[in-house]
Motif scaffolding. Structure first.
Motif, PDB file in Angstrom:
ATOM      1  N   VAL A  84       0.837  -1.200   0.000  1.00 30.13           N
ATOM      2  CA  VAL A  84       0.000   0.000   0.000  1.00 30.13           C
ATOM      3  C   VAL A  84       0.872   1.250   0.000  1.00 30.13           C
ATOM      4  CG1 VAL A  84      -1.694   1.332   1.320  1.00 30.13           C
ATOM      5  CG2 VAL A  84      -1.938  -1.150   1.132  1.00 30.13           C
ATOM      6  N   ARG A  85       1.905   1.224   0.815  1.00 28.89           N
ATOM      7  CA  ARG A  85       2.771   2.397   0.916  1.00 28.89           C
ATOM      8  C   ARG A  85       3.410   2.733  -0.425  1.00 28.89           C
ATOM      9  NH1 ARG A  85       5.582   6.052   3.581  1.00 28.89           N
ATOM     10  NH2 ARG A  85       7.831   6.258   3.302  1.00 28.89           N
ATOM     11  N   VAL A  86       3.948   1.742  -1.113  1.00 30.09           N
ATOM     12  CA  VAL A  86       4.657   2.051  -2.360  1.00 30.09           C
ATOM     13  C   VAL A  86       3.692   2.553  -3.429  1.00 30.09           C
ATOM     14  CG1 VAL A  86       4.584  -0.264  -3.426  1.00 30.09           C
ATOM     15  CG2 VAL A  86       6.520   1.271  -3.872  1.00 30.09           C
ATOM     16  N   LEU A  87       2.481   2.022  -3.469  1.00 25.47           N
ATOM     17  CA  LEU A  87       1.502   2.502  -4.435  1.00 25.47           C
ATOM     18  C   LEU A  87       1.018   3.909  -4.060  1.00 25.47           C
ATOM     19  CD1 LEU A  87      -0.379  -0.868  -4.882  1.00 25.47           C
ATOM     20  CD2 LEU A  87       0.717   0.382  -6.740  1.00 25.47           C
ATOM     21  N   ASP A  88       0.881   4.179  -2.780  1.00 25.37           N
ATOM     22  CA  ASP A  88       0.513   5.524  -2.330  1.00 25.37           C
ATOM     23  C   ASP A  88       1.552   6.558  -2.752  1.00 25.37           C
ATOM     24  OD1 ASP A  88      -1.891   4.829  -1.155  1.00 25.37           O
ATOM     25  OD2 ASP A  88      -1.093   4.748   0.890  1.00 25.37           O
TER      26      ASP A  88
ATOM     27  N   LYS B 126      -7.713  -0.412   2.533  1.00 20.74           N
ATOM     28  CA  LYS B 126      -6.793  -1.145   1.653  1.00 20.74           C
ATOM     29  C   LYS B 126      -5.955  -2.198   2.378  1.00 20.74           C
ATOM     30  CE  LYS B 126      -5.071   2.639  -0.443  1.00 20.74           C
ATOM     31  NZ  LYS B 126      -5.846   3.862  -0.713  1.00 20.74           N
ATOM     32  N   ASN B 127      -5.775  -2.074   3.673  1.00 18.73           N
ATOM     33  CA  ASN B 127      -4.957  -3.036   4.413  1.00 18.73           C
ATOM     34  C   ASN B 127      -5.784  -4.109   5.131  1.00 18.73           C
ATOM     35  OD1 ASN B 127      -2.169  -2.467   3.994  1.00 18.73           O
ATOM     36  ND2 ASN B 127      -2.379  -0.589   5.191  1.00 18.73           N
ATOM     37  N   ARG B 128      -7.060  -4.199   4.816  1.00 20.60           N
ATOM     38  CA  ARG B 128      -7.900  -5.117   5.596  1.00 20.60           C
ATOM     39  C   ARG B 128      -7.514  -6.581   5.413  1.00 20.60           C
ATOM     40  NH1 ARG B 128     -13.829  -4.618   2.627  1.00 20.60           N
ATOM     41  NH2 ARG B 128     -13.149  -4.957   0.471  1.00 20.60           N
ATOM     42  N   TYR B 129      -6.861  -6.925   4.307  1.00 18.01           N
ATOM     43  CA  TYR B 129      -6.449  -8.306   4.078  1.00 18.01           C
ATOM     44  C   TYR B 129      -4.933  -8.465   4.082  1.00 18.01           C
ATOM     45  CZ  TYR B 129     -11.289  -9.372   2.821  1.00 18.01           C
ATOM     46  OH  TYR B 129     -12.656  -9.555   2.840  1.00 18.01           O
TER      47      TYR B 129
ATOM     48  N   GLN C  68      -5.769  -9.053  -4.590  1.00 15.70           N
ATOM     49  CA  GLN C  68      -7.020  -9.679  -5.029  1.00 15.70           C
ATOM     50  C   GLN C  68      -8.206  -8.784  -4.664  1.00 15.70           C
ATOM     51  OE1 GLN C  68      -7.758 -13.543  -3.287  1.00 15.70           O
ATOM     52  NE2 GLN C  68      -9.815 -13.694  -4.139  1.00 15.70           N
ATOM     53  N   ASP C  69      -8.261  -8.340  -3.432  1.00  8.02           N
ATOM     54  CA  ASP C  69      -9.338  -7.464  -2.974  1.00  8.02           C
ATOM     55  C   ASP C  69      -9.319  -6.131  -3.719  1.00  8.02           C
ATOM     56  OD1 ASP C  69     -11.455  -6.534  -1.211  1.00  8.02           O
ATOM     57  OD2 ASP C  69      -9.927  -5.363  -0.179  1.00  8.02           O
ATOM     58  N   TRP C  70      -8.128  -5.555  -3.913  1.00 14.07           N
ATOM     59  CA  TRP C  70      -8.036  -4.276  -4.632  1.00 14.07           C
ATOM     60  C   TRP C  70      -8.593  -4.410  -6.045  1.00 14.07           C
ATOM     61  CZ3 TRP C  70      -2.137  -3.813  -3.363  1.00 14.07           C
ATOM     62  CH2 TRP C  70      -1.974  -3.574  -1.990  1.00 14.07           C
ATOM     63  N   SER C  71      -8.231  -5.498  -6.730  1.00 10.07           N
ATOM     64  CA  SER C  71      -8.716  -5.706  -8.099  1.00 10.07           C
ATOM     65  C   SER C  71     -10.240  -5.821  -8.117  1.00 10.07           C
ATOM     66  CB  SER C  71      -8.095  -6.970  -8.697  1.00 10.07           C
ATOM     67  OG  SER C  71      -6.692  -6.861  -8.781  1.00 10.07           O
ATOM     68  N   TYR C  72     -10.787  -6.589  -7.179  1.00 11.86           N
ATOM     69  CA  TYR C  72     -12.237  -6.744  -7.123  1.00 11.86           C
ATOM     70  C   TYR C  72     -12.911  -5.400  -6.847  1.00 11.86           C
ATOM     71  CZ  TYR C  72     -11.646 -11.867  -6.818  1.00 11.86           C
ATOM     72  OH  TYR C  72     -11.334 -13.176  -7.077  1.00 11.86           O
TER      73      TYR C  72
END
Length: 317
Positions: free
Chosen positions: A82-86, A175-178, A186-190
């Motif tokens: 998450v950090r690197v994408l942020d 974004k960090n729930r999983y 997987q969750d982000w894509s969905y």
């Protein structure tokens, strides 16, 4: 030509930890490309490495203004994704592992496809020619999560598939729930496909593995992640009706057939030594998700002879 709002077209976002030699080789590949220009940035988030990662990255940062390096004070584990994408500033944020790289041609290809889609901004993914489903085309378009699951299936679990438009990435919730399940992508894509409604998948090779051997990998239970955790993330989307029961059931069947040889090894052989991943409890996980499915018992009848045929063929070779 600069992108919208004077941002780069593409951010290559790399989380890393203690892979200095491999990462150095990866960066060297990027900087050798003519297409690694002001339209592309390399963003590296270091999970508090204890090797020479910082020294190598800082050396490149001094030479190239489109390489940015950040170091976490402590190991954030998968939250570092998450950090690197942020941290990415590009129109499109592309997640890559620290052992893969793009060539000049593949950078040009991704930039071109991003520009083609920048106005409509569908959920956009690059699979690098890894899809095993029945969708065989360089460009695949889908509507809704049912289409996306049918097209991508288990490959959604691969870090190198994930990417997102920067504005859509920042609109994702929780974004960090999983993070503990090690399959956040997987969750982000969905979430992206569900919110947008349409998706475009480019199934063309866009990355290669580093010339420096990765070495021994493992440290986790393969089927715990790719069967149990995969289902735990998918099921809430099924229960909410965003993924239909028919598509979910077909995907369960696809997983069995895709992993048939690996499952045979896990069930009949000490696969932890063979594959370097822990496979303890594999049959219990299969029973958890498949005991009520008639096709599971057909699969078991098939996998026994298939496994021994493969083992015999390997021995003859």
């Amino acid at each position: 030509m600069a992108s919208v709002n004077n941002r780069p077209i593409l951010s290559i976002c790399i989380p890393t930890y203690n892979r200095a030699c491999i990462l150095g080789n990866v960066i060297a590949h990027y900087v050798s490309c003519e297409e690694f220009d002001d339209n592309v940035e390399l963003v590296i988030s270091d999970n508090a490495s204890t090797d020479e990662t910082e020294t190598i990255c800082q050396d490149y940062c001094r030479k190239y203004t489109n390489i940015r390096y950040y170091r976490n004070e402590e190991n954030m584990h998968d939250e570092n994704f998450v950090r690197v994408l942020d941290l990415g500033c590009g129109e499109y944020l592309k997640l890559f592992n620290d052992w893969v790289y793009c060539t000049n041609d593949s950078l040009a290809y991704m930039k071109a496809k991003i520009k083609e889609n920048v106005s409509e901004r569908p959920a956009l993914f690059f699979t690098s020619n890894h899809l095993y489903t029945s969708y065989k085309a360089e460009e695949i378009r889908g509507r809704g999560l049912d289409d996306y699951v049918k097209i991508v299936s288990t490959f959604v679990t691969y870090n190198n598939l994930f990417g997102a438009w920067r504005d859509q990435w920042h609109q994702l919730s929780n974004k960090n729930r999983y993070a503990s399940l090690q399959l956040q992508q997987q969750d982000w894509s969905y979430q992206l496909v569900a919110a947008r409604g349409d998706c475009v998948i480019y199934d063309k090779q866009v990355f290669w593995t580093s010339d420096v051997p990765l070495g021994r990998r493992g440290g986790y239970n393969w089927f715990k992640i790719h069967l149990d955790n995969y289902n735990k993330i998918m099921l809430p989307y099924v229960q909410s009706g965003q993924i239909s029961n028919d598509v979910y059931r077909q995907d369960k069947k696809n997983l069995l057939w895709y992993f048939k040889y690996e499952l045979g090894l896990a069930l009949f052989y000490n696969y932890s030594e063979y594959w370097r991943f822990n496979t303890k409890g594999t049959f219990g996980l299969l029973w958890k998700y498949y005991k009520t499915e008639p096709f599971f018992y057909t699969f078991l009848l098939y996998v026994f002879p298939y496994y021994f045929y493969r083992r015999l063929r390997n021995c003859i070779r």
